[in-house]
Design an enzyme around this catalytic site. Sequence first.
Site, short mmCIF file in Angstrom:
data_model
loop_
_atom_site.label_atom_id
_atom_site.label_comp_id
_atom_site.label_asym_id
_atom_site.label_seq_id
_atom_site.Cartn_x
_atom_site.Cartn_y
_atom_site.Cartn_z
N ARG A 1 5.64 -8.36 16.56
CA ARG A 1 6.30 -7.10 16.19
C ARG A 1 5.39 -5.95 16.59
O ARG A 1 4.17 -6.01 16.44
CB ARG A 1 6.55 -7.06 14.68
CG ARG A 1 7.22 -5.77 14.19
CD ARG A 1 7.51 -5.84 12.70
NE ARG A 1 8.17 -4.63 12.21
CZ ARG A 1 7.52 -3.57 11.74
NH1 ARG A 1 6.19 -3.57 11.69
NH2 ARG A 1 8.18 -2.51 11.32
N HIS B 1 0.84 -1.20 0.00
CA HIS B 1 0.00 0.00 0.00
C HIS B 1 0.87 1.25 0.00
O HIS B 1 2.09 1.17 0.19
CB HIS B 1 -0.91 0.02 1.23
CG HIS B 1 -0.17 0.20 2.53
ND1 HIS B 1 0.60 -0.79 3.09
CD2 HIS B 1 -0.05 1.27 3.37
CE1 HIS B 1 1.14 -0.36 4.21
NE2 HIS B 1 0.78 0.90 4.40
N ASP C 1 0.65 5.20 1.90
CA ASP C 1 -0.09 5.95 2.91
C ASP C 1 -0.82 7.11 2.25
O ASP C 1 -0.33 7.68 1.27
CB ASP C 1 0.85 6.48 4.00
CG ASP C 1 1.43 5.37 4.86
OD1 ASP C 1 0.90 4.23 4.81
OD2 ASP C 1 2.41 5.63 5.58
N HIS D 1 4.89 0.19 0.31
CA HIS D 1 5.52 -0.61 1.36
C HIS D 1 4.54 -1.67 1.86
O HIS D 1 3.35 -1.64 1.53
CB HIS D 1 6.01 0.27 2.52
CG HIS D 1 4.98 1.19 3.09
ND1 HIS D 1 4.48 2.29 2.41
CD2 HIS D 1 4.35 1.21 4.30
CE1 HIS D 1 3.60 2.93 3.15
NE2 HIS D 1 3.49 2.28 4.30
#
Length: 336
Positions: free
Chosen positions: A284, A218, A220, A274
């Site tokens: 994580r 995607h 941002d 990313h």
Amino acid sequence: MAEVRNLKSYPPVFRQQYTGIQQYTGLHDATTTQIQEVVDDDAIPVLDFQCLNLGKLREACEDWGLFRLVNHGVPLTLMSQLRDHARNLFSLTFESKQELFTKPMSYFWGTTALTPTGAALSTGSQNINWVEGFNIPLSQLSQFQNENETLDSFRILVEEYGSHLARLATAIFGAMAKNLHLDPELSKTYMSESTGFIRVYRYPQCSMENEAWGINVHTDSSVLSVLNQDQVAGLQVLKDDNWLQVKPIPDTLIFNLGDMMQAISDDKYKSVKHRVKVNKEKERFSICYFVFPAEGSVIQSSKYRPFTYSDFQAQVQQDVKTLGFKVGLERFKVAG
């Protein structure tokens, strides 16, 4: 796979042996399915906030769409305390998190596509991302009332952290605007601290390490996004048709440019693609600050028809509902 110690803290669908989930390809362009190899060579540009080099900043924005910031001035104790509080909150049972996070904050899982109020947009059971998170609009935190001491301490830390990130984002955007020779009056509205919000993410352990994604490919929608990640790798960025692993380096921040910055720059700067990979051995955690144009600010660009962020957001929401994925800036592109 390492044993999951606190399975009750996971959303129910994540508890079911982590099987049977199919993923969509995110941006649905050809590169997302063709590019699989990941280069473990972190050549991401590094900028020093204390002696910011405008030439290096311009190159990073044009060639990468992201950079690593050092000497940023955010207290390391604050960053550490915020991560510790986040881990404690994520360790609560799934049901407790649903009850605890009330407006203006919200708890989400399975998707990062949220409505303006923080509710998750349903993209169907076939499009689940291996992620859960807290959505925190900074300008509305004063409205939040809760007697839970842990959550109240978390709120105070988030407010302090948000003020530091707003300071950094304002300074970095000012330098970008200078490089782009933007009209000073316009640029004042192109990024507004009042729009800033923070999302805190946990990516649970996942046995389908090579099949599921923490977040699919995607870009941002923001002007700027500022990431504070822990020491578990997972973030990957697309550069010259190669996926690069963004190594976790302590006490640094990752700045990435969003769709609004690409439009503001007339496509001189790039909104970087990313994705986040899951890990079968470890959870994580990451904390991301997002900031947008002021409400009603009209993006003026030779590449796109005039639009506000609200116009863009409404189109993205409609596409996610009807198509299952974000189309983004292509919807506003000028023909020809």
